[in-house]
Design an enzyme around this catalytic site. Structure first.
Site, PDB file in Angstrom:
ATOM      1  N   ASP A 116     -15.600   8.959 -66.645  1.00  0.00           N
ATOM      2  CA  ASP A 116     -13.882   8.657 -67.825  1.00  0.00           C
ATOM      3  C   ASP A 116     -13.709   9.816 -67.974  1.00  0.00           C
ATOM      4  OD1 ASP A 116     -13.097   6.327 -69.181  1.00  0.00           O
ATOM      5  OD2 ASP A 116     -14.758   6.811 -70.680  1.00  0.00           O
ATOM      6  N   ASP A 130     -11.167   8.416 -71.346  1.00  0.00           N
ATOM      7  CA  ASP A 130     -10.635   8.644 -72.526  1.00  0.00           C
ATOM      8  C   ASP A 130     -11.745   8.550 -73.191  1.00  0.00           C
ATOM      9  OD1 ASP A 130      -7.774   8.455 -71.945  1.00  0.00           O
ATOM     10  OD2 ASP A 130      -7.964   6.686 -71.054  1.00  0.00           O
TER      11      ASP A 130
HETATM   12  C1  XBP Z   1      -9.262   3.726 -71.378  1.00  0.00           C
HETATM   13  C2  XBP Z   1      -8.242   2.878 -72.416  1.00  0.00           C
HETATM   14  C3  XBP Z   1      -7.181   2.809 -71.984  1.00  0.00           C
HETATM   15  C4  XBP Z   1      -6.175   3.707 -72.734  1.00  0.00           C
HETATM   16  C5  XBP Z   1      -4.636   3.160 -72.391  1.00  0.00           C
HETATM   17  O1  XBP Z   1     -10.723   2.956 -71.716  1.00  0.00           O
HETATM   18  O2  XBP Z   1      -8.630   1.866 -73.442  1.00  0.00           O
HETATM   19  O3  XBP Z   1      -6.375   1.635 -71.867  1.00  0.00           O
HETATM   20  O4  XBP Z   1      -6.321   3.709 -74.087  1.00  0.00           O
HETATM   21  O5  XBP Z   1      -4.906   3.625 -71.361  1.00  0.00           O
HETATM   22  P1  XBP Z   1     -12.123   3.863 -70.600  1.00  0.00           P
HETATM   23  P2  XBP Z   1      -3.294   2.376 -70.201  1.00  0.00           P
HETATM   24  O6  XBP Z   1     -12.174   4.812 -71.502  1.00  0.00           O
HETATM   25  O7  XBP Z   1     -12.715   3.130 -70.794  1.00  0.00           O
HETATM   26  O8  XBP Z   1     -11.306   3.818 -69.520  1.00  0.00           O
HETATM   27  O9  XBP Z   1      -2.236   2.439 -71.500  1.00  0.00           O
HETATM   28  O10 XBP Z   1      -2.486   3.802 -69.094  1.00  0.00           O
HETATM   29  O11 XBP Z   1      -4.118   1.081 -69.986  1.00  0.00           O
HETATM   30 MG    MG Z   2     -13.617   5.861 -72.435  1.00  0.00          MG
END
Ligand code: XBP
Ligand code: MG
Length: 261
Positions: free
Chosen positions: A10, A12
């Site tokens: 993953d 973020d």
């Molecule tokens: C990441 C997210 C994303 C980011 C924003 O989740 O929820 O929405 O916050 O990205 P994960 P965008 O780590 O579970 O993948 O604004 O580009 O959608």
């Molecule tokens: Mg995440």
């Protein structure tokens, strides 16, 4: 259990703590540019993270938290334009070096590469955000370290749906038993587990520490460095600190079995 052939990350919250000081700031800058007086505080953003995907998050905010706002006729275009501006701000923040990788991430990626382990990404975020983060934190060309990058709207449903993990597994032509997923959130663990992945390593952050990680193999505070090893939070909290390297990952099953009743 099959031998480990690939590590799937993953982005973020897992590769870097991007939500509070990256995505949240970029959303607020986009709102400001659009003349909107919306401000997503750290605590409000924690609630909004219940919905993954930036466009979906803005829509959720309007539906649940800012119901007085009178939406323009074409709300999809309005959200898409705000989100495109947010992505530009996010890229600028990364280019300015706003967010470092989490402890142990670069060490593990480099060890995995040297050992010929396959690497991939399975994330909800927009693809440009992945390259912006990798480009600002790892050597030039590091995007090529990842054989497959599953990101954003490439699949119909975002996490906690399993789609992005299933897509990555299909692209790599690997069964779920051959990979280890790395996640930071309950939604991420749910996505990986529903795709059939049994070995899931969680490194929590401030927004996710209290979430449900019952499907994870191990929950840690970080991947650990030799200077500051990782604290084991579950199962076996209170166990000696660890450094997550390939030997540790290959022994994950044995470790999990130790805690089975
Ligand atoms: C990441 C997210 C994303 C980011 C924003 O989740 O929820 O929405 O916050 O990205 P994960 P965008 O780590 O579970 O993948 O604004 O580009 O959608
Ligand atoms: Mg995440």
């Amino acid at each position: 259990m099959a031998a480990v052939e690939a590590l799937v990350f993953d982005v973020d919250g897992t590769l870097a703590d991007t939500e509070r000081d990256g995505h949240r700031i970029a959303f607020n800058r986009a709102f400001n540019d659009a003349g909107l007086d919306w401000q997503w505080s750290e605590s409000l953003y924690g609630q909004l993270l219940g919905v993954t995907g930036g466009k979906e998050r803005i829509r959720h905010y309007l539906d649940r938290f800012n119901t007085q706002f009178s939406k323009p006729e074409n709300v999809d275009d309005f959200i898409a334009a705000l989100h495109a501006s947010k992505t530009r701000h996010y890229r600028d923040l990364m280019e300015a070096g706003a967010i470092p990788l989490r402890p142990g991430v670069r060490r593990l990626l480099e060890e995995a590469r040297s050992a010929g382990m396959r690497l991939a990404i399975a994330t909800t975020t927009t693809p440009e955000n992945v390259s912006a983060l990798i480009g600002s934190t790892l050597p030039t060309g590091a995007m090529d370290w990842f054989e497959v990058v599953g990101a954003g709207d490439i699949v119909p449903q975002k996490k906690p749906a399993p789609d992005i993990y299933s897509w990555v597994l299909r692209e790599m032509q690997l069964p779920p038993s051959a990979v280890i997923a790395f996640e930071d959130s309950g939604h991420g663990v749910s996505a990986a587990a529903q795709a059939g992945i049994e070995r899931i390593v969680v490194t929590v952050n401030g927004y996710t520490a209290d979430q449900d990680f019952s499907a994870a193999s191990i929950v840690l505070d970080t991947l650990g460095t030799t200077d500051v090893p990782a604290r084991v939070m579950a199962p076996g909290s209170g166990d000696p600190a660890v450094v997550v390297d390939l030997d540790f990952l290959r022994a994950l099953d044995a470790r999990a079995a130790q805690y089975e009743c």
